[in-house]
Scaffold this active site. Structure first.
Site, PDB file in Angstrom:
ATOM      1  N   ASP A  13       0.806  -1.223   0.000  1.00  0.00           N
ATOM      2  CA  ASP A  13       0.000   0.000   0.000  1.00  0.00           C
ATOM      3  C   ASP A  13       0.838   1.272   0.000  1.00  0.00           C
ATOM      4  O   ASP A  13       0.456   2.297   0.566  1.00  0.00           O
ATOM      5  CB  ASP A  13      -0.967   0.020   1.209  1.00  0.00           C
ATOM      6  CG  ASP A  13      -1.880  -1.194   1.216  1.00  0.00           C
ATOM      7  OD1 ASP A  13      -2.235  -1.651   0.122  1.00  0.00           O
ATOM      8  OD2 ASP A  13      -2.230  -1.669   2.309  1.00  0.00           O
ATOM      9  N   LYS A  16       1.762   2.043  -5.186  1.00  0.00           N
ATOM     10  CA  LYS A  16       2.269   1.461  -6.439  1.00  0.00           C
ATOM     11  C   LYS A  16       1.326   1.745  -7.605  1.00  0.00           C
ATOM     12  O   LYS A  16       1.764   2.075  -8.704  1.00  0.00           O
ATOM     13  CB  LYS A  16       2.447  -0.064  -6.276  1.00  0.00           C
ATOM     14  CG  LYS A  16       3.485  -0.438  -5.215  1.00  0.00           C
ATOM     15  CD  LYS A  16       3.557  -1.934  -5.001  1.00  0.00           C
ATOM     16  CE  LYS A  16       2.351  -2.534  -4.331  1.00  0.00           C
ATOM     17  NZ  LYS A  16       2.134  -2.128  -2.929  1.00  0.00           N
ATOM     18  N   GLY A  40      -4.458  -4.444  -3.740  1.00  0.00           N
ATOM     19  CA  GLY A  40      -5.466  -3.427  -4.011  1.00  0.00           C
ATOM     20  C   GLY A  40      -4.712  -2.183  -4.420  1.00  0.00           C
ATOM     21  O   GLY A  40      -4.065  -1.550  -3.589  1.00  0.00           O
ATOM     22  N   HIS A  41      -4.721  -1.860  -5.705  1.00  0.00           N
ATOM     23  CA  HIS A  41      -3.960  -0.722  -6.222  1.00  0.00           C
ATOM     24  C   HIS A  41      -4.936   0.377  -6.632  1.00  0.00           C
ATOM     25  O   HIS A  41      -5.765   0.179  -7.513  1.00  0.00           O
ATOM     26  CB  HIS A  41      -3.093  -1.160  -7.406  1.00  0.00           C
ATOM     27  CG  HIS A  41      -2.055  -2.164  -7.011  1.00  0.00           C
ATOM     28  ND1 HIS A  41      -1.211  -2.780  -7.898  1.00  0.00           N
ATOM     29  CD2 HIS A  41      -1.726  -2.668  -5.798  1.00  0.00           C
ATOM     30  CE1 HIS A  41      -0.408  -3.615  -7.245  1.00  0.00           C
ATOM     31  NE2 HIS A  41      -0.710  -3.566  -5.975  1.00  0.00           N
ATOM     32  N   GLN A 225       2.009  -6.156  -3.202  1.00  0.00           N
ATOM     33  CA  GLN A 225       2.458  -6.246  -1.805  1.00  0.00           C
ATOM     34  C   GLN A 225       3.739  -5.429  -1.580  1.00  0.00           C
ATOM     35  O   GLN A 225       3.985  -4.492  -2.307  1.00  0.00           O
ATOM     36  CB  GLN A 225       2.649  -7.710  -1.364  1.00  0.00           C
ATOM     37  CG  GLN A 225       1.352  -8.496  -1.210  1.00  0.00           C
ATOM     38  CD  GLN A 225       0.779  -9.015  -2.508  1.00  0.00           C
ATOM     39  OE1 GLN A 225       1.472  -9.645  -3.268  1.00  0.00           O
ATOM     40  NE2 GLN A 225      -0.473  -8.733  -2.762  1.00  0.00           N
TER      41      GLN A 225
HETATM   42  P1  GDP Z   1      -0.728   0.246  -3.545  1.00  0.00           P
HETATM   43  O1  GDP Z   1      -1.326  -1.022  -3.029  1.00  0.00           O
HETATM   44  O2  GDP Z   1       0.737   0.337  -3.302  1.00  0.00           O
HETATM   45  O3  GDP Z   1      -1.089   0.525  -4.988  1.00  0.00           O
HETATM   46  O4  GDP Z   1      -1.372   1.418  -2.676  1.00  0.00           O
HETATM   47  P2  GDP Z   1      -2.934   1.577  -2.303  1.00  0.00           P
HETATM   48  O5  GDP Z   1      -3.654   2.032  -3.515  1.00  0.00           O
HETATM   49  O6  GDP Z   1      -3.451   0.385  -1.599  1.00  0.00           O
HETATM   50  O7  GDP Z   1      -2.839   2.712  -1.198  1.00  0.00           O
HETATM   51  C1  GDP Z   1      -2.286   3.945  -1.473  1.00  0.00           C
HETATM   52  C2  GDP Z   1      -3.385   5.024  -1.253  1.00  0.00           C
HETATM   53  O8  GDP Z   1      -2.785   6.280  -1.172  1.00  0.00           O
HETATM   54  C3  GDP Z   1      -4.392   5.113  -2.378  1.00  0.00           C
HETATM   55  O9  GDP Z   1      -5.641   5.460  -1.839  1.00  0.00           O
HETATM   56  C4  GDP Z   1      -3.853   6.254  -3.244  1.00  0.00           C
HETATM   57  O10 GDP Z   1      -4.865   6.912  -3.987  1.00  0.00           O
HETATM   58  C5  GDP Z   1      -3.278   7.149  -2.201  1.00  0.00           C
HETATM   59  N1  GDP Z   1      -2.123   7.957  -2.604  1.00  0.00           N
HETATM   60  C6  GDP Z   1      -1.082   7.620  -3.424  1.00  0.00           C
HETATM   61  N2  GDP Z   1      -0.155   8.596  -3.439  1.00  0.00           N
HETATM   62  C7  GDP Z   1      -0.615   9.567  -2.605  1.00  0.00           C
HETATM   63  C8  GDP Z   1      -0.093  10.826  -2.169  1.00  0.00           C
HETATM   64  O11 GDP Z   1       0.998  11.229  -2.532  1.00  0.00           O
HETATM   65  N3  GDP Z   1      -0.836  11.522  -1.269  1.00  0.00           N
HETATM   66  C9  GDP Z   1      -2.042  11.099  -0.815  1.00  0.00           C
HETATM   67  N4  GDP Z   1      -2.697  11.856   0.058  1.00  0.00           N
HETATM   68  N5  GDP Z   1      -2.568   9.914  -1.200  1.00  0.00           N
HETATM   69  C10 GDP Z   1      -1.862   9.166  -2.071  1.00  0.00           C
HETATM   70  P1  IMO Z   2      -0.848  -4.240  -2.208  1.00  0.00           P
HETATM   71  O1  IMO Z   2      -0.424  -4.798  -3.546  1.00  0.00           O
HETATM   72  C1  IMO Z   2      -0.935  -4.587   2.130  1.00  0.00           C
HETATM   73  C2  IMO Z   2      -1.002  -8.620   3.817  1.00  0.00           C
HETATM   74  C3  IMO Z   2      -2.256  -9.021   4.572  1.00  0.00           C
HETATM   75  C4  IMO Z   2      -1.646  -9.938   5.629  1.00  0.00           C
HETATM   76  C5  IMO Z   2      -0.550 -10.664   4.837  1.00  0.00           C
HETATM   77  C6  IMO Z   2      -0.981 -12.027   4.325  1.00  0.00           C
HETATM   78  O2  IMO Z   2      -2.149  -3.514  -2.248  1.00  0.00           O
HETATM   79  O3  IMO Z   2       0.251  -3.463  -1.593  1.00  0.00           O
HETATM   80  P2  IMO Z   2      -2.521 -12.769   2.293  1.00  0.00           P
HETATM   81  O4  IMO Z   2      -3.972 -12.507   2.023  1.00  0.00           O
HETATM   82  O5  IMO Z   2      -1.613 -12.243   1.228  1.00  0.00           O
HETATM   83  O6  IMO Z   2      -2.253 -14.197   2.628  1.00  0.00           O
HETATM   84  O7  IMO Z   2      -2.218 -11.926   3.640  1.00  0.00           O
HETATM   85  O8  IMO Z   2      -0.226  -9.813   3.746  1.00  0.00           O
HETATM   86  N1  IMO Z   2      -1.218  -8.153   2.432  1.00  0.00           N
HETATM   87  C7  IMO Z   2      -1.154  -6.862   2.070  1.00  0.00           C
HETATM   88  N2  IMO Z   2      -0.981  -5.751   2.815  1.00  0.00           N
HETATM   89  N3  IMO Z   2      -1.021  -4.493   0.784  1.00  0.00           N
HETATM   90  C8  IMO Z   2      -1.176  -5.597   0.022  1.00  0.00           C
HETATM   91  O9  IMO Z   2      -1.146  -5.550  -1.323  1.00  0.00           O
HETATM   92  C9  IMO Z   2      -1.280  -6.857   0.663  1.00  0.00           C
HETATM   93  N4  IMO Z   2      -1.455  -8.122   0.237  1.00  0.00           N
HETATM   94  C10 IMO Z   2      -1.395  -8.900   1.329  1.00  0.00           C
HETATM   95  O10 IMO Z   2      -2.894  -7.901   5.140  1.00  0.00           O
HETATM   96  O11 IMO Z   2      -1.008  -9.169   6.615  1.00  0.00           O
HETATM   97 MG    MG Z   3      -2.878  -1.673  -1.811  1.00  0.00          MG
END
Ligand code: GDP
Ligand code: IMO
Ligand code: MG
Length: 429
Positions: A13, A16, A40-41, A225
């Site tokens: 998270d 990415k 979850g991207h 991840q």
């Molecule tokens: P990922 O799994 O690495 O793709 O990240 P996620 O999408 O799960 O979580 C990142 C969250 O931060 C998302 O809701 C993005 O829209 C948000 N985000 C990304 N870059 C920024 C930033 O620079 N500032 C803020 N406030 N939010 C951001």
């Molecule tokens: P993105 O791509 C954050 C975490 C789960 C748990 C551990 C094992 O959005 O960054 P699993 O379901 O994979 O067996 O769970 O890994 N986890 C993540 N945490 N971002 C993710 O993906 C994750 N994918 C798995 O919360 O701690």
């Molecule tokens: Mg994510």
């Protein structure tokens, strides 16, 4: 640089999705190579939000192709839902721009049921998985009893294998976990639909990738991840069941190590973690609450509140070493605005000894006390900054120190969720 592997340097998270989306503008192909729909991207394009779990983020750009390579585990139900939702919003998805590896393993309904049953049985000791069946699907892959997407080409054989697997899985579900049994008839009906709809997308993603490499196409590898959730290098057992390190692209996508062009690591400028496991810089105070609410730190996949804490340079530095990181993409700088003091963990104290590495034993890591450096905070709305000079001096100093402590130069700084809210410091393509 003709191809870049994007990895998360912390616990996932890091942002990415946003950065892949930005780089896709100039790329020809985006490849998912490990993990599954535990990812979850989030992308925000023109104020509209998209949450992707399996479809490569690049698909939102017309004219780009996406590969879901063999290292990924796929829940066909989730993939179809995601494709339908995107197509409903006007995104074009067809076998022209999306290929799914025949070798990718299928997350079956019994994998999800087992994941959830095990977690609820573990109670307080649970890993806090996403409950999406990721672990059980990779287990079956390693045990050589998994079903692969290519098996959908032969629906009769697929159904037979699935029904056979169900005998053992139902035994576990009902006998050991007291969960309801799954029906072979339901599985049969589901798999017929999967075969019909996903069959046309199946192909040899490795060949497609090599053709693209030979054409000298620009390719993005979209890691899922984060490095510290890596099955081998993370805080085992509080990890996922795949390898989010950059080198995993060679196995997951099917290419040689020498073909990796570069590695860009995503670093959130503070730390978050979903699920259980050691988190030395975790905050249980008002600062943690500030990060959670201002950063909207709630899981994209499960909606769970994310645990929040200060940036941990030991964690990121280790990822830089493990992945051969060329540049850091630092996200969420805007979220730190308003805090009077910023801290970065530079080392840990373990039993009185100062260490700058991560102990292999998770119990030792749980005992690590962070050693912090303090930096003055900054304030104001950073989201309009498009170059470093637009940032407050204290924010620039924080970024410089982050880069120095983590051991890699800055390639990009993100100051908001939208595509535009970005400072680009290094052009990748
Ligand atoms: P990922 O799994 O690495 O793709 O990240 P996620 O999408 O799960 O979580 C990142 C969250 O931060 C998302 O809701 C993005 O829209 C948000 N985000 C990304 N870059 C920024 C930033 O620079 N500032 C803020 N406030 N939010 C951001
Ligand atoms: P993105 O791509 C954050 C975490 C789960 C748990 C551990 C094992 O959005 O960054 P699993 O379901 O994979 O067996 O769970 O890994 N986890 C993540 N945490 N971002 C993710 O993906 C994750 N994918 C798995 O919360 O701690
Ligand atoms: Mg994510």
């Amino acid at each position: 640089m003709r191809n870049v592997v994007i990895v998360g340097a912390q616990w996932g998270d890091e942002g990415k999705g946003k950065v892949v989306d930005i780089l896709t503008e100039k790329a020809n192909m985006v490849v998912r190579f490990q993990g599954g729909n535990n990812a979850g991207h989030t992308l925000v394009v023109g104020g509209e939000k998209y949450a992707l779990h399996l479809v490569p983020s690049g698909i939102l750009h017309p004219g780009k192709s996406g590969l879901i390579a063999g290292g990924v585990v796929i829940d066909p139900e989730v993939l179809l839902e995601e494709m339908d939702e995107l197509m409903g919003r006007g995104v074009k998805i067809s076998p022209e721009n999306l290929t799914i590896s025949e070798k990718a393993h299928v997350i079956m309904p019994y994998h999800k049921a087992l994941d959830q049953a095990r977690e609820s049985r573990k109670g307080a000791d649970k890993i806090g998985t996403t409950g999406r069946g990721i672990g059980p699907a990779y287990e079956d892959k390693a045990a050589r009893v998994g079903l692969r997407m290519g098996d959908l080409r032969n629906p009769a054989a697929f159904r037979e294998k699935a029904a056979h697997a169900l005998i053992e899985k139902n035994h576990l579900l009902t006998g050991l976990y007291g969960a309801p049994a799954l029906s072979a008839e339901d599985l049969t009906a589901q798999s017929r639909l999967w075969a019909e709809r996903l069959g046309p997308y199946l192909g040899d993603t490795r060949r497609r990738l090599h053709q693209a490499l030979e054409r000298d196409d620009k390719i993005l590898f979209e890691g899922a991840q984060g490095v510290h959730l890596d099955l081998d290098h993370g805080s085992y057992p509080f990890v996922t069941s795949s390898n989010p390190v950059a080198g995993s692209v060679t196995v997951g996508a099917g290419m040689a190590p020498q073909q990796i062009g570069g590695v860009l690591a995503l670093v959130k400028c503070y730390s978050t973690r979903v699920g259980a496991g050691p988190f030395p810089t975790e905050l249980h105070d008002a600062t943690g609450d500030h990060l959670r609410s201002k950063g909207a730190e709630f899981g994209t996949t499960t909606g769970r509140p994310r645990r929040c804490g200060w940036l941990d340079a030991v964690i990121v530095r280790t990822s830089v070493e493990l992945c051969g990181v060329d540049h850091l993409a630092v996200t969420k700088l805007d979220v730190l605005a308003g805090l009077p003091e910023l801290k970065i963990a530079t080392h840990y104290l373990l039993g009185g000894e100062k260490i700058d590495w991560i102990p292999a034993d998770v119990r030792d890591m749980e005992r690590c006390q962070p050693v912090y450096e303090s930096w003055p905070g900054f304030d104001g709305d950073l989201s309009k900054a498009r170059k470093l000079e637009d940032l407050p001096a204290a924010a620039r100093r924080y970024l410089d120190r982050l880069s120095e402590l983590c051991g890699a130069p800055l390639g990009l700084v993100s100051v908001g969720p939208d595509r535009e809210e970005t400072i680009i410091l290094h052009e990748y393509f």
